[in-house]
Enzyme design. Structure first.
Site, PDB file in Angstrom:
ATOM      1  CG  ASP A  49       2.888  20.105  52.726  1.00 21.71           C
ATOM      2  OD1 ASP A  49       3.159  18.991  53.219  1.00 21.71           O
ATOM      3  OD2 ASP A  49       1.739  20.609  52.803  1.00 21.71           O
ATOM      4  CE  LYS A 117       1.210  13.695  49.923  1.00 19.18           C
ATOM      5  NZ  LYS A 117       0.769  14.577  51.031  1.00 19.18           N
ATOM      6  CD  GLU A 119      -2.443  17.809  54.131  1.00 20.70           C
ATOM      7  OE1 GLU A 119      -3.155  18.346  55.017  1.00 20.70           O
ATOM      8  OE2 GLU A 119      -1.201  17.766  54.195  1.00 20.70           O
ATOM      9  CD  GLU A 186       0.852  12.243  58.054  1.00 23.74           C
ATOM     10  OE1 GLU A 186       0.633  12.748  56.935  1.00 23.74           O
ATOM     11  OE2 GLU A 186       1.637  12.730  58.884  1.00 23.74           O
TER      12      GLU A 186
HETATM   13  O1  KIV Z   1       4.663  16.318  53.236  1.00 24.74           O
HETATM   14  C1  KIV Z   1       4.960  15.122  53.391  1.00 24.74           C
HETATM   15  O2  KIV Z   1       6.123  14.749  53.542  1.00 24.74           O
HETATM   16  C2  KIV Z   1       3.874  14.148  53.380  1.00 24.74           C
HETATM   17  C3  KIV Z   1       4.182  12.760  53.858  1.00 24.74           C
HETATM   18  C4  KIV Z   1       4.333  12.750  55.322  1.00 24.74           C
HETATM   19  C5  KIV Z   1       3.176  11.780  53.399  1.00 24.74           C
HETATM   20  O3  KIV Z   1       2.775  14.478  53.031  1.00 24.74           O
END
Ligand code: KIV
Length: 269
Positions: A49, A117, A119, A186
């Site tokens: 994102d 993915k 968070e 991160e």
């Molecule tokens: O959105 C993204 O590019 C990410 C990376 C920084 C891991 O989540």
């Protein structure tokens, strides 16, 4: 170039961790770059994102919609032959377990994602377990979580205090227990990232988390040096030492595999 032409799967990533073979991850947002990245032998391509900031020119990742993630995933998917396609669930697309299931389903059915993915820590355990029970592989994301930018008041390094570090270890174990297949860390001190990497059976991919992680991820445009203004400490511009895009991508893959990236200057203590 990649060592094997076989499509990378969740099992491939687990085997790489067991063999202590470093995993390479890079973001992509369109077909042409996806093709180049796949050809360079990158193991996992992330439709992040972060596209909200580097493609759309927004201040944060917050405004990115599920529709936009599906669209960019479709573009990237057409460019991939070997790399595993990982796609971010954007802000507020997984605020309930039911919504997460619907959103992740769209990323897989319409976007071609092989893994999604999200968070969050212990608060996401129920969601991770539900998605995994429906055959949706999940990557968790701990440490700095850009979707929390307004709560955090910026993008600070996470886990520097003992209590926060202990909480992060507990969160990582809980997410693994819930069935997550991968963990992105991160902006975390290298020592804490090394501890989490050793504690987990699933691969841990770092960005600003030191070289002890099982692999590394970078935002494509940072690697290519086309991000204007100040870049984070963990970024390396691989174009500086390369004659072109293909060479820069190969240099990144080799540096991660050999363990020369990230170096000390890209790492937080
Ligand atoms: O959105 C993204 O590019 C990410 C990376 C920084 C891991 O989540």
């Amino acid at each position: 170039m990649s060592e094997s032409k076989n499509r990378v799967t969740v099992s491939t990533l687990m085997e790489m961790k067991q063999r202590q073979q470093k995993i390479t991850v890079l973001t992509a947002y369109d077909f042409s770059f996806a093709q180049q990245i796949d050809h360079a032998g990158v193991d996992v391509v992330l439709v992040g994102d972060s596209l909200g900031m580097v493609v759309q020119g927004r201040e944060t990742t917050i405004p990115v919609t599920l529709e936009e993630m599906v669209y960019h995933a479709q573009l990237v998917e057409r460019g991939l032959k070997r790399s595993l396609l990982l796609v971010d669930l954007p802000f507020m697309s997984y605020s309930t377990t039911d919504q997460a299931l619907r959103s992740a389903g769209r990323l897989m059915k319409e976007g071609g994602a092989q893994m999604v993915k999200l968070e969050g820590g212990a608060d996401q355990v129920e969601t991770v377990a539900l998605l995994v029970s429906r055959n949706i592989p999940v990557a968790a994301h701990l440490g700095l979580q850009p979707q929390s930018v307004h709560r955090l008041g910026g993008y600070p390094v996470q886990g520097r205090q003992q209590e926060a570090a202990q909480q992060m270890v507990a969160d990582a174990l809980a997410l693994e227990q819930a069935g997550a297949s991968l963990l992105v860390l991160e902006c975390v001190p290298a020592v804490l990232a090394a501890e989490i990497t050793a504690a987990l059976k699933i691969p841990v991919i770092g960005i600003g988390a030191g070289r002890q992680c099982d692999g590394q991820v970078l935002v494509l445009y940072d690697l290519l040096g086309i991000t204007v203004g100040k870049v984070p400490r963990f970024v390396k511009n691989f174009m500086e030492e390369s004659g072109g895009i293909a060479e820069a991508l190969t240099a990144y893959v080799e540096a991660v595999r050999e363990g020369t990236f990230p170096a000390q200057q890209h790492t937080f203590v």
